[in-house]
Design an enzyme around this catalytic site. Structure first.
Site, mmCIF file in Angstrom:
data_model
loop_
_atom_site.group_PDB
_atom_site.id
_atom_site.type_symbol
_atom_site.label_atom_id
_atom_site.label_comp_id
_atom_site.label_asym_id
_atom_site.label_seq_id
_atom_site.Cartn_x
_atom_site.Cartn_y
_atom_site.Cartn_z
ATOM 1 C CE LYS A 295 -7.636 0.071 2.627
ATOM 2 N NZ LYS A 295 -6.287 0.096 3.230
ATOM 3 C CD GLU B 140 -11.540 -2.648 5.349
ATOM 4 O OE1 GLU B 140 -10.488 -2.524 4.690
ATOM 5 O OE2 GLU B 140 -11.983 -1.747 6.092
ATOM 6 C CE LYS C 80 -1.546 3.388 5.804
ATOM 7 N NZ LYS C 80 -2.689 2.871 6.601
ATOM 8 C CD GLU D 288 -3.091 0.817 2.133
ATOM 9 O OE1 GLU D 288 -4.051 0.179 1.652
ATOM 10 O OE2 GLU D 288 -3.030 1.180 3.319
ATOM 11 C CD GLU E 235 -8.333 -5.165 4.069
ATOM 12 O OE1 GLU E 235 -8.334 -3.939 4.283
ATOM 13 O OE2 GLU E 235 -9.310 -5.754 3.581
ATOM 14 C CB SER E 236 -4.933 -3.645 9.727
ATOM 15 O OG SER E 236 -5.552 -2.735 8.856
ATOM 16 C CG ASN F 17 -9.246 -3.290 8.609
ATOM 17 O OD1 ASN F 17 -8.338 -3.399 9.420
ATOM 18 N ND2 ASN F 17 -9.471 -2.166 7.938
#
Length: 265
Positions: free
Chosen positions: A112, A161, A52, A50, A212-213, A182
Site C-alpha cells: 500500500k 483504487e 499501518k 491492513e 475500502e475505508s 475507497n
C-alpha cells in the site's frame, strides 16, 4: 498533491542508491508468488487486513508497531490477505515492514503506497509484494495502463483504487481486474460507505470488487456481502485496538453471528 510530489523526490533519491538495473535483476530472480486475486475470491466476503503505524488524518495509530506479530494475529484470525503501508513520510511505513509481515505468514501481501513510477513496481516485486496499489486519481491514463501492464508482466496483482464514477470508467478502460472503491474523499478526508454501494453496480463481473475505508461493524460487512463485494480492506479499526488480530476475530465473529440470525428468521 503534496504526497505525490514528495514521493517523486523519494524515488529520485532511491534511484541514486539502487539503480533500475539492480532492481530489475532482483525482480527477475524472485520465483515465488502468492495469488492475491485468488485469495479474495470464492463467493464469500474476504478481509484484507491492513498494517499501518500512522495516517495523515489520524496521526499515530499504533505506538507498539510490530509487523510480524500483527501479521500473525491477522492470519490466525482469518484474514485472506494483508495490506502493508510502506510510505514513510505521511504513514511512517517502510518496505522493511512489508518484508517482516510477509515473512511471518503464508498470506499474499499488498504493498500500500503511492505507486507512480515503474521503478516502484520493480521495487515492489524485489521486496516480496504479491500485489500493489494503483490510485487512479494519482495517475494519467497512460501511466495507469503502463503500470498495470508492467505489474501483470512481473506477476503481481494490482488493486486499482477509485473514488468516483469517472475514475472507475478510467480504471476499466485500462483493463483493471481488481477494483478498490475507497469510501474516503481524498480532498476532505470524510468517509461515506455509500460510495461503495453507489459504484458497485458499475463494476463488471469479470472484476473483483473491494470496499475500502470506513468499515467498522458486522452490519457493514453484511451490507457489503449482500452487495456482492468480494473483499473489504480494513486497517484503522484494527490498528487502534490493543490486539489487531483479536479485533479482526471479533468483527468476523459478529459477522458470522449476524448471518446465522438472519438465516433463522
Amino acid at each position: 498533491d503534496d504526497i505525490i510530489a514528495l514521493r517523486r523526490r523519494r524515488i529520485q533519491e532511491m534511484q541514486a542508491q539502487v539503480s533500475m538495473q539492480k532492481l530489475e535483476q532482483a525482480a527477475a530472480e524472485r520465483s515465488e508468488r502468492r495469488d492475491f486475486a485468488h485469495a479474495i475470491s470464492g463467493g464469500k466476503l474476504r478481509v484484507i487486513a491492513e498494517l499501518k503505524r500512522a495516517s495523515p488524518s489520524r496521526g499515530v495509530l499504533c505506538g507498539e508497531y510490530k509487523p510480524r506479530e500483527i501479521a500473525r494475529g491477522y492470519e490466525t484470525a482469518g484474514a485472506a490477505a494483508l495490506s502493508v503501508l510502506t510510505e514513510r513520510d505521511f504513514f511512517s511505513g517502510s518496505l522493511e515492514d512489508l518484508h517482516a509481515a510477509r515473512d511471518a505468514v503464508q498470506l499474499p501481501v499488498l504493498r500500500k503506497d503511492f505507486v507512480i513510477d515503474p521503478y516502484q513496481v520493480y521495487e515492489s516485486v524485489a521486496a516480496g509484494a504479491d500485489a500493489l496499489l494503483l490510485i487512479v486519481a494519482a495517475l494519467a491514463d497512460t501511466e495507469l495502463r503502463n503500470l498495470l501492464a508492467l505489474s501483470d508482466r512481473l506477476g503481481i496483482a494490482a488493486l486499482v483504487e477509485v473514488h468516483t464514477e469517472t475514475e472507475l470508467e478510467r480504471a476499466l478502460a485500462a483493463d483493471a481486474r481488481i477494483i478498490g472503491i475507497n469510501n474516503r474523499d481524498l480532498r476532505t478526508l470524510e468517509v461515506n460507505l455509500e460510495t461503495s454501494f453507489r459504484l458497485r453496480s458499475k463494476i463488471p463481473s469479470r472484476c473483483r470488487a473491494v470496499s475500502e475505508s470506513g468499515i467498522k461493524t458486522p452490519a457493514d460487512l453484511r451490507r457489503l456481502a449482500e452487495a456482492e463485494f468480494d473483499a473489504v480492506l480494513i486497517g484503522e479499526r484494527f490498528m487502534r485496538a490493543a490486539e489487531p488480530g483479536e479485533a479482526l476475530a471479533d468483527l468476523l465473529r459478529g459477522f458470522s453471528e449476524l448471518a446465522q440470525r438472519r438465516e433463522r428468521q
